[in-house]
Structures are given as structure tokens and as C-alpha cells.
Design a protein around this motif. Structure first.
Motif: not given
Length: 204
Positions: A176-196
Motif C-alpha cells: 500500500v503506497g508503493d505501485v510502479f509501471v512496467k511493460p507487460a506482454g500481451i501474452a502474459e496478461i492473457v495468461d493471467e486473465a485466463r488464470r483468474q
């Protein structure tokens, strides 16, 4: 002058109007409130009732403005943290027609769960984050149908936070209070969205 951007000199809050809003509107606003707390207000841990949220609004608005003032023209990657929860949130908002607040709430949950899976958000901090997220709806509670991979990707790459055709600027959380921006691959986001459970399991 067209194209000029200036921070507001005065923000006026009308208690009678805000306190008269129905519960569902308060829940929508709560998503943005919790977003600001997760980004930069680790000092806030109390239960967020409507009255307490009202009391916090002036300081929360100032917290957001502090970030905006550091990157008024969105060129230093500082202001980008305000997109926390919006990357996947915008996908769900456009796909399901849910409110912006509901979409941000789901996007925040997605980001926090992914941060936990990657080991970015530790167990101790996960508990603190989890307490704040308890007030927000879950994907399952809204009875939303999982998207196909193609539909998810097409909506994801249309979002303004796309970095390239293969990556998206994504906001992760360490605590809480510590977020950051990082490039993420489309494929990585898709895999995580499927997992969730946001994308249908198996197939495309």
C-alpha cells in the motif's frame, strides 16, 4: 487557449449532493478512492463508510493532484500510476457494459492478484491490500461471462496505455503506497486473465 492544461485552483465538494447519492454510486466512487489509497496513502486503513469517505475526500483529492502536478503533460511516466486498475478494467467495462467504478474495482483486484502471483506483493502486504479490497465487488459476484481470447486482446490493445502492439504499460503493487509501471506482454496478461477466470479456459 485551446490545448492549455492547468490544474484546478479550487475544488468544491457539496456534501448534501454526495451524501444523497444511492449506494451503487457510492460503491463506484469507492473504487477510485481505494485506488488512490493503494497508490499513495498507506496511512489510511479505517473502514470506508460513506461518512468516513466524505471526510477523507479533500486529502485524497490533494493526493491525486500531487501526482498530476509532477507530470502535468503525462510525459514522465509519473502520472501513469493513476491508471492503476484501468488496463483490464477498461476491457471489462467495454465488454460487459458495467459501470466505470465496477470495472476499476475488478481491474484493481486483477492487478493485486497478479502482483501476488509474481511475488511482487508479499504475504504481509497482501493482507493489508486485501482488507481494502474487501469493500469492492468480485468478477464472480457480478456474474460476468468470461471473454474469448480474441475479444479480450482486441479491447486491450485499443486502450490508450498500449505501449507497442505486443506490450502494455501495466501497474503492479508492492505494498500500500508503493505501485510502479512496467511493460507487460500481451501474452502474459492473457495468461493471467485466463488464470483468474476473465478469459474462457482452453481454446481461443
Amino acid at each position: 487557449q485551446i490545448g492549455s492544461i492547468h490544474c484546478a485552483q479550487t475544488v468544491t465538494l457539496c456534501r448534501d449532493i454526495l451524501m444523497a447519492e444511492p449506494e451503487n454510486r457510492f460503491q463506484d466512487a469507492l473504487a477510485e478512492v481505494i485506488k488512490i489509497i493503494l497508490i499513495g496513502r498507506p496511512d489510511i486503513s479505517e473502514e470506508l463508510t460513506m461518512k468516513h469517505t466524505w471526510d477523507l475526500l479533500p486529502s485524497l483529492i490533494e493526493s491525486k493532484m500531487k501526482i498530476v502536478r509532477q507530470d502535468l503533460f503525462d510525459q514522465k511516466n509519473i502520472r501513469a500510476v493513476l491508471n492503476f486498475g484501468h488496463t483490464v478494467g477498461h476491457v471489462l467495462e467495454s465488454a460487459h457494459g458495467i459501470s466505470h467504478g465496477q470495472a476499476v474495482a475488478l481491474g484493481l483486484r486483477f492487478s493485486c492478484r497478479w502482483s501476488e502471483k509474481l511475488g511482487i506483493l508479499g504475504e504481509k502486504e497482501r493482507v493489508k491490500v486485501g482488507k481494502l479490497l474487501e469493500a469492492l465487488p468480485e468478477f464472480e459476484s457480478l456474474k460476468l461471462k468470461p471473454l474469448t481470447e480474441e475479444d479480450f486482446i482486441s479491447r486491450l490493445v485499443q486502450d490508450k496505455k498500449s505501449r507497442t502492439s505486443e506490450t502494455v504499460n501495466f501497474i503492479f503493487i508492492r505494498s500500500v503506497g508503493d505501485v510502479f509501471v512496467k511493460p507487460a506482454g500481451i501474452a502474459e496478461i492473457v495468461d493471467e486473465a485466463r488464470r483468474q477466470g476473465i478469459i474462457v479456459q482452453g481454446g481461443r
